[in-house]
Design a protein around this motif. Structure first.
Motif, PDB file in Angstrom:
ATOM      1  N   ARG A   1       0.819  -0.776   0.461  1.00  0.00           N
ATOM      2  CA  ARG A   1      -0.043  -0.111  -0.061  1.00  0.00           C
ATOM      3  C   ARG A   1       1.346   1.208  -0.102  1.00  0.00           C
ATOM      4  NH1 ARG A   1      -3.826   1.648   3.414  1.00  0.00           N
ATOM      5  NH2 ARG A   1      -2.983   0.899   5.093  1.00  0.00           N
ATOM      6  N   LEU A   2       1.675   1.057   1.001  1.00  0.00           N
ATOM      7  CA  LEU A   2       2.793   2.263   0.679  1.00  0.00           C
ATOM      8  C   LEU A   2       3.343   2.291  -0.528  1.00  0.00           C
ATOM      9  CD1 LEU A   2       3.825   2.434   4.955  1.00  0.00           C
ATOM     10  CD2 LEU A   2       2.587   3.241   3.808  1.00  0.00           C
ATOM     11  N   LEU A   3       3.673   1.726  -0.976  1.00  0.00           N
ATOM     12  CA  LEU A   3       4.624   2.271  -2.633  1.00  0.00           C
ATOM     13  C   LEU A   3       3.861   2.404  -3.256  1.00  0.00           C
ATOM     14  CD1 LEU A   3       6.574   0.489  -4.053  1.00  0.00           C
ATOM     15  CD2 LEU A   3       6.314  -1.449  -4.383  1.00  0.00           C
ATOM     16  N   ALA A   4       2.429   2.048  -3.282  1.00  0.00           N
ATOM     17  CA  ALA A   4       1.577   2.090  -4.244  1.00  0.00           C
ATOM     18  C   ALA A   4       1.092   4.351  -4.061  1.00  0.00           C
ATOM     19  CB  ALA A   4       0.130   1.576  -4.491  1.00  0.00           C
ATOM     20  N   TYR A   5       0.709   4.062  -2.812  1.00  0.00           N
ATOM     21  CA  TYR A   5       1.026   5.855  -2.371  1.00  0.00           C
ATOM     22  C   TYR A   5       2.115   6.643  -2.500  1.00  0.00           C
ATOM     23  CZ  TYR A   5      -3.350   4.375   0.160  1.00  0.00           C
ATOM     24  OH  TYR A   5      -4.811   4.394   0.541  1.00  0.00           O
ATOM     25  N   GLY A   6       3.251   5.785  -2.422  1.00  0.00           N
ATOM     26  CA  GLY A   6       4.058   6.310  -2.416  1.00  0.00           C
ATOM     27  C   GLY A   6       4.282   7.312  -4.011  1.00  0.00           C
ATOM     28  N   ILE A   7       4.312   6.007  -5.382  1.00  0.00           N
ATOM     29  CA  ILE A   7       4.462   5.942  -6.406  1.00  0.00           C
ATOM     30  C   ILE A   7       3.393   7.744  -7.309  1.00  0.00           C
ATOM     31  CG2 ILE A   7       4.426   5.487  -8.701  1.00  0.00           C
ATOM     32  CD1 ILE A   7       5.627   2.421  -7.044  1.00  0.00           C
ATOM     33  N   ILE A   8       2.046   7.064  -6.566  1.00  0.00           N
ATOM     34  CA  ILE A   8       1.821   8.345  -6.541  1.00  0.00           C
ATOM     35  C   ILE A   8       1.700   9.442  -6.745  1.00  0.00           C
ATOM     36  CG2 ILE A   8      -1.105   8.965  -6.178  1.00  0.00           C
ATOM     37  CD1 ILE A   8      -1.637   6.028  -6.254  1.00  0.00           C
TER      38      ILE A   8
ATOM     39  N   ALA B   1       0.445  20.317  -3.940  1.00  0.00           N
ATOM     40  CA  ALA B   1       1.200  21.687  -3.402  1.00  0.00           C
ATOM     41  C   ALA B   1       2.565  21.668  -3.140  1.00  0.00           C
ATOM     42  CB  ALA B   1      -0.117  21.975  -1.892  1.00  0.00           C
ATOM     43  N   PHE B   2       3.976  20.487  -2.829  1.00  0.00           N
ATOM     44  CA  PHE B   2       5.172  20.648  -2.165  1.00  0.00           C
ATOM     45  C   PHE B   2       5.678  21.361  -3.311  1.00  0.00           C
ATOM     46  CE2 PHE B   2       3.556  18.265   1.867  1.00  0.00           C
ATOM     47  CZ  PHE B   2       5.050  19.391   2.358  1.00  0.00           C
ATOM     48  N   GLY B   3       5.069  20.600  -4.557  1.00  0.00           N
ATOM     49  CA  GLY B   3       5.557  21.306  -5.522  1.00  0.00           C
ATOM     50  C   GLY B   3       7.763  20.009  -6.077  1.00  0.00           C
ATOM     51  N   ASN B   4       7.023  18.975  -5.489  1.00  0.00           N
ATOM     52  CA  ASN B   4       8.325  18.173  -5.374  1.00  0.00           C
ATOM     53  C   ASN B   4       8.057  17.128  -5.174  1.00  0.00           C
ATOM     54  OD1 ASN B   4      11.008  17.041  -3.941  1.00  0.00           O
ATOM     55  ND2 ASN B   4      11.430  19.017  -3.725  1.00  0.00           N
ATOM     56  N   PRO B   5       8.624  15.917  -6.582  1.00  0.00           N
ATOM     57  CA  PRO B   5       8.201  14.589  -6.236  1.00  0.00           C
ATOM     58  C   PRO B   5       8.782  13.405  -5.231  1.00  0.00           C
ATOM     59  CG  PRO B   5       9.262  15.495  -8.248  1.00  0.00           C
ATOM     60  CD  PRO B   5       9.606  16.743  -7.541  1.00  0.00           C
ATOM     61  N   LEU B   6       9.364  14.179  -4.901  1.00  0.00           N
ATOM     62  CA  LEU B   6       9.935  13.346  -2.989  1.00  0.00           C
ATOM     63  C   LEU B   6       9.438  13.806  -2.093  1.00  0.00           C
ATOM     64  CD1 LEU B   6      13.923  13.932  -3.937  1.00  0.00           C
ATOM     65  CD2 LEU B   6      12.882  11.753  -4.016  1.00  0.00           C
ATOM     66  N   GLN B   7       8.986  15.239  -1.769  1.00  0.00           N
ATOM     67  CA  GLN B   7       8.126  15.475  -0.777  1.00  0.00           C
ATOM     68  C   GLN B   7       6.352  14.832  -1.005  1.00  0.00           C
ATOM     69  OE1 GLN B   7       8.727  19.755  -0.408  1.00  0.00           O
ATOM     70  NE2 GLN B   7      10.233  19.961   0.807  1.00  0.00           N
ATOM     71  N   GLY B   8       6.564  14.731  -2.341  1.00  0.00           N
ATOM     72  CA  GLY B   8       4.904  14.610  -2.814  1.00  0.00           C
ATOM     73  C   GLY B   8       5.203  13.165  -2.507  1.00  0.00           C
ATOM     74  N   GLY B   9       5.966  12.243  -2.631  1.00  0.00           N
ATOM     75  CA  GLY B   9       6.357  11.034  -2.935  1.00  0.00           C
ATOM     76  C   GLY B   9       6.023  10.709  -0.976  1.00  0.00           C
ATOM     77  N   LEU B  10       7.224  11.413  -0.823  1.00  0.00           N
ATOM     78  CA  LEU B  10       6.645  11.361   1.487  1.00  0.00           C
ATOM     79  C   LEU B  10       5.847  11.386   2.104  1.00  0.00           C
ATOM     80  CD1 LEU B  10       8.621  10.792   3.768  1.00  0.00           C
ATOM     81  CD2 LEU B  10       9.656  13.116   3.443  1.00  0.00           C
ATOM     82  N   TYR B  11       5.394  12.904   1.679  1.00  0.00           N
ATOM     83  CA  TYR B  11       3.577  12.828   1.928  1.00  0.00           C
ATOM     84  C   TYR B  11       2.695  12.027   2.252  1.00  0.00           C
ATOM     85  CZ  TYR B  11       0.195  16.560   2.721  1.00  0.00           C
ATOM     86  OH  TYR B  11      -1.345  16.654   3.301  1.00  0.00           O
ATOM     87  N   MET B  12       2.481  11.683   0.978  1.00  0.00           N
ATOM     88  CA  MET B  12       1.778  10.481   0.909  1.00  0.00           C
ATOM     89  C   MET B  12       1.882   8.760   1.359  1.00  0.00           C
ATOM     90  SD  MET B  12      -0.664  11.307  -1.345  1.00  0.00           S
ATOM     91  CE  MET B  12      -1.466   9.509  -1.405  1.00  0.00           C
ATOM     92  N   VAL B  13       3.619   8.916   1.632  1.00  0.00           N
ATOM     93  CA  VAL B  13       3.945   7.620   1.721  1.00  0.00           C
ATOM     94  C   VAL B  13       3.650   7.649   3.835  1.00  0.00           C
ATOM     95  CG1 VAL B  13       6.282   6.696   3.079  1.00  0.00           C
ATOM     96  CG2 VAL B  13       5.877   7.165   0.629  1.00  0.00           C
ATOM     97  N   LEU B  14       3.579   8.849   4.433  1.00  0.00           N
ATOM     98  CA  LEU B  14       2.890   9.507   5.718  1.00  0.00           C
ATOM     99  C   LEU B  14       1.846   9.221   6.116  1.00  0.00           C
ATOM    100  CD1 LEU B  14       5.833  12.093   6.549  1.00  0.00           C
ATOM    101  CD2 LEU B  14       6.015   9.457   7.787  1.00  0.00           C
ATOM    102  N   PHE B  15       0.964   9.524   4.354  1.00  0.00           N
ATOM    103  CA  PHE B  15      -0.405   9.602   5.091  1.00  0.00           C
ATOM    104  C   PHE B  15      -0.837   8.023   5.572  1.00  0.00           C
ATOM    105  CE2 PHE B  15      -4.325   8.077   2.599  1.00  0.00           C
ATOM    106  CZ  PHE B  15      -5.937   8.839   3.121  1.00  0.00           C
TER     107      PHE B  15
END
Length: 236
Positions: free
Chosen positions: A48-55, A150-164
């Motif tokens: 699940r986290l892998l999928a969220y991170g990719i998205i 909103a973060f406008g950054n792929p790594l931060q976007g991925g991290l945000y979704m993984v933390l979610f």
């Protein structure tokens, strides 16, 4: 801001159980071996986290594309406004546009694949189930994706979704071990907290976009027209 993703995931866990709960109950876990059961559940959540991170990375790229044109702060404000509107505007006004039709077309294929994987007990099956589970449509996932943009950054976007996704793990795991974990009154109270928190996160994104000079919350943006120059002096 990143911490808000985990809190959103945790508070929204009860909502997530409506979509993912039945899948969690149907997981072909080894009920007789606690260690093996915990391992299988861990692999499922990893998927699940892998999928969220990719998205999250993909939507982070989307946000980066917009921020390249100097829209970083406007994008953050826009995302915050959309989050708040999605909470206060009745859902019937959005449903009339049938924006979810393409999503549910893909959903049919995902469900078919999930059905086949739920019959297996191999480690890769649990990873696949979790991965596919991460792509199921969910209102709270959409909210989190707005944050990733909103973060406008792929790594931060991925991290945000993984933390979610990480925020949803505690309740999603406990429900497997205890079906009657929460009474209806408690579920009702937590569900009422979710829209309030979504609005708070939306307000944070708006404040972030305003560039008020508040460290870590609303840092000032560098002037777009600022130019740095270095003058070299050579001794004759």
């Amino acid at each position: 801001m990143l911490l808000s993703a985990m809190v959103l995931g945790f508070l929204g866990s009860l909502h997530c159980l409506g979509m993912c709960g039945p899948i969690a109950f149907l997981l072909p876990l080894d009920r007789d071996n606690r260690v093996k059961k915990a391992t299988q559940l861990f692999i499922y959540h990893t998927g699940r986290l892998l999928a969220y991170g990719i998205i999250g990375v993909l939507f982070g790229f989307l946000g980066k594309g917009l921020s390249i044109f100097g829209m970083q702060q406007k994008l953050s404000i826009g995302v915050g406004v959309v989050m708040i509107l999605l909470v206060i505007v009745p859902g019937k006004y959005f449903n009339q546009y049938s924006l979810s039709k393409p999503i549910y077309a893909v959903l049919g294929k995902v469900k078919s694949k999930l059905g086949a994987e739920l019959k297996k007990k191999t480690p890769d099956a649990f990873l696949t189930i979790g991965f596919l589970n991460g792509f199921l449509p969910c209102g709270l996932v959409y909210m989190a994706l707005l944050g990733a943009v909103a973060f406008g950054n792929p790594l931060q976007g991925g991290l945000y979704m993984v933390l979610f996704g990480a925020g949803t793990i505690p309740l999603m795991s406990l429900v497997v071990y205890s079906k009657g974990l929460f009474s209806n009154p408690i579920k009702s109270k937590i569900k009422k907290m979710v829209p309030v928190f979504v609005m708070l996160v939306g307000a944070l994104f708006i404040i972030r976009g305003l560039g008020l000079g508040i460290p870590y919350v609303s840092p000032k943006a560098a002037p777009a027209d600022s130019v740095s120059a270095t003058i070299e002096c050579h001794q004759p």
